[in-house]
Design a protein around this motif. Sequence first.
Motif, PDB file in Angstrom:
ATOM      1  N   PHE A  97       5.289  -4.616  -2.193  1.00 54.91           N
ATOM      2  CA  PHE A  97       4.426  -5.666  -1.640  1.00 54.91           C
ATOM      3  C   PHE A  97       5.065  -6.261  -0.383  1.00 54.91           C
ATOM      4  O   PHE A  97       4.377  -6.506   0.614  1.00 54.91           O
ATOM      5  N   ASP A  98       6.386  -6.490  -0.434  1.00 53.37           N
ATOM      6  CA  ASP A  98       7.094  -6.978   0.759  1.00 53.37           C
ATOM      7  C   ASP A  98       6.959  -5.980   1.906  1.00 53.37           C
ATOM      8  O   ASP A  98       6.681  -6.368   3.045  1.00 53.37           O
ATOM      9  N   LEU A  99       7.139  -4.697   1.599  1.00 47.76           N
ATOM     10  CA  LEU A  99       7.022  -3.657   2.618  1.00 47.76           C
ATOM     11  C   LEU A  99       5.609  -3.627   3.195  1.00 47.76           C
ATOM     12  O   LEU A  99       5.435  -3.525   4.412  1.00 47.76           O
ATOM     13  N   ALA A 100       4.610  -3.728   2.351  1.00 47.39           N
ATOM     14  CA  ALA A 100       3.214  -3.710   2.815  1.00 47.39           C
ATOM     15  C   ALA A 100       2.953  -4.868   3.779  1.00 47.39           C
ATOM     16  O   ALA A 100       2.340  -4.678   4.842  1.00 47.39           O
ATOM     17  N   ARG A 101       3.414  -6.072   3.423  1.00 48.16           N
ATOM     18  CA  ARG A 101       3.196  -7.241   4.287  1.00 48.16           C
ATOM     19  C   ARG A 101       3.946  -7.101   5.611  1.00 48.16           C
ATOM     20  O   ARG A 101       3.400  -7.391   6.678  1.00 48.16           O
ATOM     21  N   GLN A 102       5.199  -6.644   5.558  1.00 48.70           N
ATOM     22  CA  GLN A 102       5.975  -6.469   6.796  1.00 48.70           C
ATOM     23  C   GLN A 102       5.340  -5.416   7.699  1.00 48.70           C
ATOM     24  O   GLN A 102       5.282  -5.592   8.922  1.00 48.70           O
ATOM     25  N   THR A 103       4.870  -4.337   7.099  1.00 49.25           N
ATOM     26  CA  THR A 103       4.230  -3.277   7.881  1.00 49.25           C
ATOM     27  C   THR A 103       2.972  -3.798   8.563  1.00 49.25           C
ATOM     28  O   THR A 103       2.770  -3.568   9.761  1.00 49.25           O
ATOM     29  N   ALA A 104       2.135  -4.505   7.820  1.00 46.47           N
ATOM     30  CA  ALA A 104       0.893  -5.036   8.396  1.00 46.47           C
ATOM     31  C   ALA A 104       1.181  -6.032   9.513  1.00 46.47           C
ATOM     32  O   ALA A 104       0.466  -6.081  10.509  1.00 46.47           O
ATOM     33  N   ARG A 106       4.083  -6.187  11.453  1.00 50.32           N
ATOM     34  CA  ARG A 106       4.771  -5.575  12.590  1.00 50.32           C
ATOM     35  C   ARG A 106       3.981  -4.462  13.256  1.00 50.32           C
ATOM     36  O   ARG A 106       4.082  -4.265  14.461  1.00 50.32           O
ATOM     37  N   TRP A 107       3.224  -3.710  12.460  1.00 54.61           N
ATOM     38  CA  TRP A 107       2.485  -2.556  12.966  1.00 54.61           C
ATOM     39  C   TRP A 107       1.060  -2.588  12.410  1.00 54.61           C
ATOM     40  O   TRP A 107       0.720  -1.825  11.500  1.00 54.61           O
ATOM     41  N   PRO A 108       0.221  -3.455  12.923  1.00 55.32           N
ATOM     42  CA  PRO A 108      -1.113  -3.638  12.336  1.00 55.32           C
ATOM     43  C   PRO A 108      -2.013  -2.411  12.403  1.00 55.32           C
ATOM     44  O   PRO A 108      -3.016  -2.352  11.693  1.00 55.32           O
ATOM     45  N   HIS A 109      -1.656  -1.405  13.208  1.00 52.91           N
ATOM     46  CA  HIS A 109      -2.463  -0.178  13.273  1.00 52.91           C
ATOM     47  C   HIS A 109      -2.256   0.725  12.054  1.00 52.91           C
ATOM     48  O   HIS A 109      -3.005   1.676  11.853  1.00 52.91           O
ATOM     49  N   ILE A 110      -1.250   0.438  11.223  1.00 53.57           N
ATOM     50  CA  ILE A 110      -0.936   1.282  10.068  1.00 53.57           C
ATOM     51  C   ILE A 110      -1.715   0.808   8.844  1.00 53.57           C
ATOM     52  O   ILE A 110      -1.588  -0.341   8.423  1.00 53.57           O
ATOM     53  N   ALA A 111      -2.525   1.709   8.276  1.00 57.60           N
ATOM     54  CA  ALA A 111      -3.246   1.414   7.032  1.00 57.60           C
ATOM     55  C   ALA A 111      -2.243   1.410   5.879  1.00 57.60           C
ATOM     56  O   ALA A 111      -1.236   2.128   5.908  1.00 57.60           O
ATOM     57  N   LEU A 126      -0.936  -8.476  -1.310  1.00 56.49           N
ATOM     58  CA  LEU A 126      -1.366  -7.415  -0.393  1.00 56.49           C
ATOM     59  C   LEU A 126      -1.816  -7.997   0.936  1.00 56.49           C
ATOM     60  O   LEU A 126      -2.513  -9.014   0.964  1.00 56.49           O
ATOM     61  N   PRO A 127      -1.456  -7.342   2.031  1.00 54.02           N
ATOM     62  CA  PRO A 127      -1.989  -7.794   3.323  1.00 54.02           C
ATOM     63  C   PRO A 127      -3.484  -7.470   3.410  1.00 54.02           C
ATOM     64  O   PRO A 127      -3.993  -6.611   2.680  1.00 54.02           O
ATOM     65  N   GLN A 128      -4.159  -8.147   4.303  1.00 54.92           N
ATOM     66  CA  GLN A 128      -5.588  -7.907   4.489  1.00 54.92           C
ATOM     67  C   GLN A 128      -5.832  -6.437   4.840  1.00 54.92           C
ATOM     68  O   GLN A 128      -5.137  -5.855   5.658  1.00 54.92           O
ATOM     69  N   GLY A 129      -6.816  -5.832   4.191  1.00 48.14           N
ATOM     70  CA  GLY A 129      -7.180  -4.449   4.451  1.00 48.14           C
ATOM     71  C   GLY A 129      -6.438  -3.435   3.598  1.00 48.14           C
ATOM     72  O   GLY A 129      -6.819  -2.266   3.558  1.00 48.14           O
ATOM     73  N   ALA A 130      -5.363  -3.842   2.924  1.00 49.51           N
ATOM     74  CA  ALA A 130      -4.611  -2.921   2.072  1.00 49.51           C
ATOM     75  C   ALA A 130      -5.386  -2.671   0.781  1.00 49.51           C
ATOM     76  O   ALA A 130      -6.161  -3.518   0.331  1.00 49.51           O
ATOM     77  N   THR A 131      -5.171  -1.490   0.196  1.00 46.32           N
ATOM     78  CA  THR A 131      -5.789  -1.185  -1.090  1.00 46.32           C
ATOM     79  C   THR A 131      -4.713  -0.940  -2.126  1.00 46.32           C
ATOM     80  O   THR A 131      -3.560  -0.647  -1.798  1.00 46.32           O
ATOM     81  N   PHE A 132      -5.097  -1.061  -3.409  1.00 51.06           N
ATOM     82  CA  PHE A 132      -4.167  -0.905  -4.524  1.00 51.06           C
ATOM     83  C   PHE A 132      -4.676   0.171  -5.466  1.00 51.06           C
ATOM     84  O   PHE A 132      -5.864   0.198  -5.800  1.00 51.06           O
ATOM     85  N   ILE A 133      -3.765   1.032  -5.911  1.00 51.69           N
ATOM     86  CA  ILE A 133      -4.060   2.094  -6.876  1.00 51.69           C
ATOM     87  C   ILE A 133      -3.161   1.912  -8.090  1.00 51.69           C
ATOM     88  O   ILE A 133      -1.949   1.725  -7.941  1.00 51.69           O
ATOM     89  N   SER A 134      -3.736   2.004  -9.274  1.00 53.89           N
ATOM     90  CA  SER A 134      -2.934   2.002 -10.501  1.00 53.89           C
ATOM     91  C   SER A 134      -2.420   3.413 -10.765  1.00 53.89           C
ATOM     92  O   SER A 134      -3.131   4.383 -10.546  1.00 53.89           O
ATOM     93  N   LYS A 135      -1.180   3.492 -11.217  1.00 51.63           N
ATOM     94  CA  LYS A 135      -0.606   4.781 -11.617  1.00 51.63           C
ATOM     95  C   LYS A 135      -0.882   4.983 -13.101  1.00 51.63           C
ATOM     96  O   LYS A 135      -0.915   4.009 -13.838  1.00 51.63           O
ATOM     97  N   PRO A 136      -1.025   6.200 -13.544  1.00 49.95           N
ATOM     98  CA  PRO A 136      -0.990   7.425 -12.762  1.00 49.95           C
ATOM     99  C   PRO A 136      -2.263   7.575 -11.939  1.00 49.95           C
ATOM    100  O   PRO A 136      -3.324   7.069 -12.307  1.00 49.95           O
TER     101      PRO A 136
END
Length: 161
Positions: A97-104, A106-111, A126-136
């Motif tokens: 989650f930290d990585l997702a927020r930092q990515t959004a 610093r690099w908003p073009h990355i989905a 989750l940052p805006q526009g991010a999606t979540f998948i349950s494993k498996p």
Amino acid sequence: MPAGRSFHVFYAGRLLFRPRCALNDVTQKNSRDAPHAVVVDDDALILMDATSILEDAGFQVLEAMNVAQALDVLERHHPKVQLLFTDVQMPGGQDGFDLARQTAERWPHIAVVVASGRAAPRPGDLPQGATFISKPFSAEIVRQHVRDSMPDEKQPNMLKE
């Protein structure tokens, strides 16, 4: 095993171990002009499975096993990267989650697509526009979430088929 020999391990029809020069090398399956994805998971089997799914969808894939490695890969390759696919729980002081927020930020073009079998996102995770998948997860679920999170013009052609 004698020097100079290699081996491959297969599981459910997928190659699970493949020799690489370094963990973060770009895989060679797709054209270097293909959109790049960064896959992050501390479980090597899941990392390889997610990598295989995204390669089959037309991405060049860069791999990392924790947030620090992922940030290093993103720092070096962010102009080419169109997708971050990350697990949540990993070793170190930061999680997916930290990585997702930092990515959004610093690099908003990355989905961003986040996956976990243990942690569900809370408000603000989750940052805006991010999606979540349950494993498996299945390959089709991954492909659908990637399609939903990326603009059509940034998706590899194989993903659109």
